[in-house]
Write a protein that holds these residues in place. Structure first.
Motif, PDB file in Angstrom:
ATOM      1  N   GLN A  35       0.862  -1.298   0.013  1.00 50.56           N
ATOM      2  CA  GLN A  35       0.023   0.154   0.135  1.00 50.56           C
ATOM      3  C   GLN A  35       0.848   1.202  -0.044  1.00 50.56           C
ATOM      4  O   GLN A  35       2.047   1.138   0.237  1.00 50.56           O
ATOM      5  N   ALA A  36       0.346   2.406  -0.482  1.00 51.27           N
ATOM      6  CA  ALA A  36       0.982   3.621  -0.556  1.00 51.27           C
ATOM      7  C   ALA A  36       1.389   3.833   0.858  1.00 51.27           C
ATOM      8  O   ALA A  36       0.700   3.795   1.810  1.00 51.27           O
ATOM      9  N   GLY A  37       2.691   4.477   1.020  1.00 51.93           N
ATOM     10  CA  GLY A  37       3.237   4.613   2.277  1.00 51.93           C
ATOM     11  C   GLY A  37       4.176   3.579   2.855  1.00 51.93           C
ATOM     12  O   GLY A  37       4.737   3.665   3.837  1.00 51.93           O
ATOM     13  N   GLY A  38       4.040   2.351   2.153  1.00 51.31           N
ATOM     14  CA  GLY A  38       4.434   1.174   2.708  1.00 51.31           C
ATOM     15  C   GLY A  38       6.034   1.300   2.368  1.00 51.31           C
ATOM     16  O   GLY A  38       6.548   2.057   1.728  1.00 51.31           O
ATOM     17  N   SER A  39       6.772   0.092   2.672  1.00 48.13           N
ATOM     18  CA  SER A  39       8.014  -0.042   2.398  1.00 48.13           C
ATOM     19  C   SER A  39       8.365  -1.389   1.645  1.00 48.13           C
ATOM     20  O   SER A  39       7.513  -2.488   1.873  1.00 48.13           O
ATOM     21  N   LEU A  40       9.679  -1.631   0.885  1.00 51.37           N
ATOM     22  CA  LEU A  40       9.954  -2.824   0.364  1.00 51.37           C
ATOM     23  C   LEU A  40      11.529  -2.794   0.028  1.00 51.37           C
ATOM     24  O   LEU A  40      12.149  -1.611  -0.093  1.00 51.37           O
ATOM     25  N   ARG A  41      12.152  -3.829   0.238  1.00 52.09           N
ATOM     26  CA  ARG A  41      13.569  -3.896   0.016  1.00 52.09           C
ATOM     27  C   ARG A  41      13.946  -4.998  -1.123  1.00 52.09           C
ATOM     28  O   ARG A  41      13.712  -5.973  -0.805  1.00 52.09           O
ATOM     29  N   TYR A  44      16.816   0.169 -12.423  1.00 54.23           N
ATOM     30  CA  TYR A  44      15.999   0.873 -13.331  1.00 54.23           C
ATOM     31  C   TYR A  44      14.611   0.284 -13.091  1.00 54.23           C
ATOM     32  O   TYR A  44      14.260  -0.757 -12.594  1.00 54.23           O
ATOM     33  N   ARG A  45      13.561   0.976 -13.554  1.00 54.85           N
ATOM     34  CA  ARG A  45      12.347   0.582 -13.409  1.00 54.85           C
ATOM     35  C   ARG A  45      11.633   0.879 -14.737  1.00 54.85           C
ATOM     36  O   ARG A  45      11.863   1.946 -15.579  1.00 54.85           O
ATOM     37  N   GLN A  46      10.407   0.292 -15.276  1.00 54.76           N
ATOM     38  CA  GLN A  46       9.624   0.393 -16.292  1.00 54.76           C
ATOM     39  C   GLN A  46       8.092   0.352 -15.869  1.00 54.76           C
ATOM     40  O   GLN A  46       7.815  -0.667 -15.485  1.00 54.76           O
ATOM     41  N   ALA A  47       7.502   1.372 -16.049  1.00 54.47           N
ATOM     42  CA  ALA A  47       6.026   1.402 -16.003  1.00 54.47           C
ATOM     43  C   ALA A  47       5.311   1.079 -17.025  1.00 54.47           C
ATOM     44  O   ALA A  47       6.121   1.334 -18.188  1.00 54.47           O
ATOM     45  N   PRO A  48       4.181   0.525 -17.169  1.00 58.24           N
ATOM     46  CA  PRO A  48       3.389   0.268 -18.161  1.00 58.24           C
ATOM     47  C   PRO A  48       3.215   1.251 -19.207  1.00 58.24           C
ATOM     48  O   PRO A  48       2.797   2.763 -18.875  1.00 58.24           O
ATOM     49  N   GLY A  49       3.758   1.141 -20.665  1.00 56.06           N
ATOM     50  CA  GLY A  49       3.556   2.372 -21.780  1.00 56.06           C
ATOM     51  C   GLY A  49       4.808   3.593 -21.418  1.00 56.06           C
ATOM     52  O   GLY A  49       4.575   4.354 -22.128  1.00 56.06           O
ATOM     53  N   LYS A  50       5.658   3.172 -20.570  1.00 57.79           N
ATOM     54  CA  LYS A  50       6.448   4.152 -20.303  1.00 57.79           C
ATOM     55  C   LYS A  50       8.024   3.626 -20.768  1.00 57.79           C
ATOM     56  O   LYS A  50       8.118   2.439 -20.703  1.00 57.79           O
ATOM     57  N   GLN A  51       8.983   4.319 -20.962  1.00 57.08           N
ATOM     58  CA  GLN A  51      10.337   4.071 -21.120  1.00 57.08           C
ATOM     59  C   GLN A  51      11.050   3.638 -19.984  1.00 57.08           C
ATOM     60  O   GLN A  51      10.517   4.170 -18.712  1.00 57.08           O
ATOM     61  N   ARG A  52      12.205   2.826 -19.784  1.00 53.85           N
ATOM     62  CA  ARG A  52      12.637   2.581 -18.704  1.00 53.85           C
ATOM     63  C   ARG A  52      13.718   3.748 -18.179  1.00 53.85           C
ATOM     64  O   ARG A  52      14.113   4.305 -18.973  1.00 53.85           O
ATOM     65  N   GLU A  53      13.544   3.894 -16.948  1.00 50.71           N
ATOM     66  CA  GLU A  53      14.265   4.959 -16.442  1.00 50.71           C
ATOM     67  C   GLU A  53      15.402   4.516 -15.091  1.00 50.71           C
ATOM     68  O   GLU A  53      14.732   3.619 -14.561  1.00 50.71           O
ATOM     69  N   MET A  54      16.349   5.277 -15.079  1.00 50.44           N
ATOM     70  CA  MET A  54      17.053   4.948 -13.849  1.00 50.44           C
ATOM     71  C   MET A  54      16.588   5.454 -12.597  1.00 50.44           C
ATOM     72  O   MET A  54      15.833   6.587 -12.513  1.00 50.44           O
ATOM     73  N   VAL A  55      16.546   4.606 -11.592  1.00 45.02           N
ATOM     74  CA  VAL A  55      16.186   4.893 -10.341  1.00 45.02           C
ATOM     75  C   VAL A  55      17.257   5.202  -9.370  1.00 45.02           C
ATOM     76  O   VAL A  55      17.338   6.298  -8.728  1.00 45.02           O
ATOM     77  N   ALA A  56      18.349   4.278  -9.285  1.00 47.27           N
ATOM     78  CA  ALA A  56      19.501   4.739  -8.577  1.00 47.27           C
ATOM     79  C   ALA A  56      20.744   3.807  -8.961  1.00 47.27           C
ATOM     80  O   ALA A  56      20.422   2.763  -9.501  1.00 47.27           O
ATOM     81  N   SER A 101       8.306   4.989   2.166  1.00 47.97           N
ATOM     82  CA  SER A 101       7.242   5.929   1.522  1.00 47.97           C
ATOM     83  C   SER A 101       6.746   5.609   0.086  1.00 47.97           C
ATOM     84  O   SER A 101       6.687   6.700  -0.623  1.00 47.97           O
ATOM     85  N   LEU A 102       6.638   4.654  -0.217  1.00 46.05           N
ATOM     86  CA  LEU A 102       6.286   4.146  -1.512  1.00 46.05           C
ATOM     87  C   LEU A 102       5.089   5.025  -2.096  1.00 46.05           C
ATOM     88  O   LEU A 102       3.755   5.326  -1.324  1.00 46.05           O
ATOM     89  N   LYS A 103       4.724   5.236  -3.237  1.00 46.39           N
ATOM     90  CA  LYS A 103       3.843   5.831  -3.804  1.00 46.39           C
ATOM     91  C   LYS A 103       3.373   5.270  -5.035  1.00 46.39           C
ATOM     92  O   LYS A 103       4.044   4.313  -5.702  1.00 46.39           O
ATOM     93  N   PRO A 104       2.046   5.337  -5.465  1.00 44.99           N
ATOM     94  CA  PRO A 104       1.373   4.559  -6.595  1.00 44.99           C
ATOM     95  C   PRO A 104       2.496   4.815  -7.984  1.00 44.99           C
ATOM     96  O   PRO A 104       2.508   3.814  -8.846  1.00 44.99           O
ATOM     97  N   GLU A 105       3.005   6.041  -7.885  1.00 45.09           N
ATOM     98  CA  GLU A 105       3.932   6.323  -9.229  1.00 45.09           C
ATOM     99  C   GLU A 105       5.162   5.520  -9.074  1.00 45.09           C
ATOM    100  O   GLU A 105       5.775   5.595 -10.338  1.00 45.09           O
ATOM    101  N   THR A 163       4.390  -3.341  -6.910  1.00 45.00           N
ATOM    102  CA  THR A 163       2.890  -2.723  -7.342  1.00 45.00           C
ATOM    103  C   THR A 163       2.591  -1.866  -5.885  1.00 45.00           C
ATOM    104  O   THR A 163       2.283  -2.586  -4.894  1.00 45.00           O
ATOM    105  N   VAL A 164       2.269  -0.620  -6.089  1.00 43.28           N
ATOM    106  CA  VAL A 164       1.779   0.087  -4.940  1.00 43.28           C
ATOM    107  C   VAL A 164       0.631   0.817  -5.140  1.00 43.28           C
ATOM    108  O   VAL A 164       0.160   1.397  -6.058  1.00 43.28           O
ATOM    109  N   SER A 165      -0.221   0.128  -4.456  1.00 44.29           N
ATOM    110  CA  SER A 165      -1.720   0.645  -4.424  1.00 44.29           C
ATOM    111  C   SER A 165      -1.896   1.881  -3.709  1.00 44.29           C
ATOM    112  O   SER A 165      -1.462   2.263  -2.638  1.00 44.29           O
TER     113      SER A 165
END
Length: 122
Positions: free
Chosen positions: A13-19, A37-49, A84-88, A119-121
């Protein structure tokens, strides 16, 4: 030559944590930079860290202050602590490593894992 296996993804859920964890294996001579890196549906892959062998880190502006990347060189493992995960933040997270092999120790290339879904709801 080099295999990367991610783990730790899931639904939160939003606000949660994952490792997230990523373990490198194979005939590795040396690993330089490792990253996520991460890739959302319909988006290009982006560098996260990403993090250098010496520990220097770089983060995307969207995750600064919330994500922390670290590595254990002895274990050939890179981690991504996400709070502090967000749906984004939803997407497939891929592990990346610039490495050379014992066969060609002076030649570096990028290797990729198959990804782990986060997946962040709302």
């Amino acid at each position: 030559q080099v295999q990367l296996v991610e783990s730790g993804g899931g639904v939160v859920q939003a606000g949660g944590s994952l490792r997230l964890s990523c373990v490198a294996s194979g005939s590795i001579f040396r690993i330089n930079t490792m990253g996520w890196y991460r890739q959302a549906p319909g988006k290009q892959r982006e560098m996260v860290a990403h993090i250098t062998e010496g520990g220097s880190t770089t983060y995307a502006e969207s995750v600064k202050g919330r994500f922390t990347i670290s590595r254990d060189n002895a274990k050939k493992t890179v981690y991504l602590q996400m709070i502090s995960l967000k749906p984004e933040d939803t997407g497939v997270y891929y592990c990346n490593a610039d490495a050379s092999t014992i066969i060609s120790s002076k030649w570096y290339r990028s290797y990729w894992g198959k990804g782990t879904l986060v997946t962040v709801s709302s």
